[in-house]
Design a protein around this motif. Structure first.
Motif, PDB file in Angstrom:
ATOM      1  N   UNK A  48      29.001 -27.415 -21.539  1.00 37.14           N
ATOM      2  CA  UNK A  48      28.182 -26.877 -19.993  1.00 37.14           C
ATOM      3  C   UNK A  48      28.245 -27.109 -18.862  1.00 37.14           C
ATOM      4  N   UNK A  49      29.112 -28.433 -18.141  1.00 42.42           N
ATOM      5  CA  UNK A  49      30.223 -28.824 -17.200  1.00 42.42           C
ATOM      6  C   UNK A  49      30.574 -26.818 -16.699  1.00 42.42           C
ATOM      7  N   UNK A 106      24.741 -30.962  -7.437  1.00 46.25           N
ATOM      8  CA  UNK A 106      24.240 -32.512  -6.922  1.00 46.25           C
ATOM      9  C   UNK A 106      23.997 -33.486  -7.815  1.00 46.25           C
ATOM     10  N   UNK A 107      24.884 -34.937  -7.885  1.00 44.52           N
ATOM     11  CA  UNK A 107      24.227 -35.726  -8.749  1.00 44.52           C
ATOM     12  C   UNK A 107      24.507 -36.892  -7.981  1.00 44.52           C
ATOM     13  N   UNK A 108      23.592 -37.631  -8.423  1.00 46.21           N
ATOM     14  CA  UNK A 108      22.952 -38.824  -7.237  1.00 46.21           C
ATOM     15  C   UNK A 108      22.806 -39.106  -6.302  1.00 46.21           C
ATOM     16  N   UNK A 153      31.748 -39.509 -19.210  1.00 44.22           N
ATOM     17  CA  UNK A 153      31.150 -38.285 -20.498  1.00 44.22           C
ATOM     18  C   UNK A 153      30.435 -37.370 -19.696  1.00 44.22           C
ATOM     19  N   UNK A 154      30.855 -36.099 -19.974  1.00 43.39           N
ATOM     20  CA  UNK A 154      30.252 -35.150 -19.677  1.00 43.39           C
ATOM     21  C   UNK A 154      29.086 -34.863 -20.461  1.00 43.39           C
ATOM     22  N   UNK A 195      21.687 -36.462 -15.072  1.00 43.03           N
ATOM     23  CA  UNK A 195      22.264 -36.463 -14.149  1.00 43.03           C
ATOM     24  C   UNK A 195      22.049 -35.142 -12.975  1.00 43.03           C
ATOM     25  N   UNK A 196      22.984 -33.722 -13.226  1.00 48.49           N
ATOM     26  CA  UNK A 196      23.592 -33.254 -12.610  1.00 48.49           C
ATOM     27  C   UNK A 196      22.509 -31.470 -12.135  1.00 48.49           C
ATOM     28  N   UNK A 197      22.295 -31.957 -10.874  1.00 47.10           N
ATOM     29  CA  UNK A 197      21.840 -30.159 -11.399  1.00 47.10           C
ATOM     30  C   UNK A 197      22.566 -29.302 -10.432  1.00 47.10           C
ATOM     31  N   UNK A 198      22.741 -28.120 -11.261  1.00 46.53           N
ATOM     32  CA  UNK A 198      23.684 -27.495 -10.549  1.00 46.53           C
ATOM     33  C   UNK A 198      23.084 -25.842  -9.136  1.00 46.53           C
TER      34      UNK A 198
END
Length: 75
Positions: free
Chosen positions: A19-20, A27-29, A64-65, A71-74
């Motif tokens: 999906x990445x 946005x990640x952490x 790991x993807x 936790x990531x937001x596009x």
């Protein structure tokens, strides 16, 4: 070296595609990061390498993807 693309990556039956997205900003952490590499590790797990955009790319890490996508937001 062969580029890893959805067309060249073979996955076990029923395993979802990544999906990445390469070169996409997330946005990640609390940081803005970009996905700079994707691969399958020797155990068949999907991995990503991300690089920070907030510090000019001085920090990068692999993970790991699935952990990244939790936790990531596009952007």
């Amino acid at each position: 070296m062969t580029a890893v693309t959805p067309e060249t990556t073979k996955r076990p039956q029923g395993s979802p595609m990544a999906d990445a997205e390469m070169w996409k900003t997330y946005r990640y952490n609390g940081f803005r990061v970009i996905v700079i590499q994707q691969w399958d590790d020797p155990f068949g797990r999907r991995m990503v390498r991300i690089e920070s955009l907030d510090d000019g790319g001085e920090h990068a890490t692999g993970m790991l993807e699935a952990d990244f996508l939790k936790d990531a937001e596009a952007e």
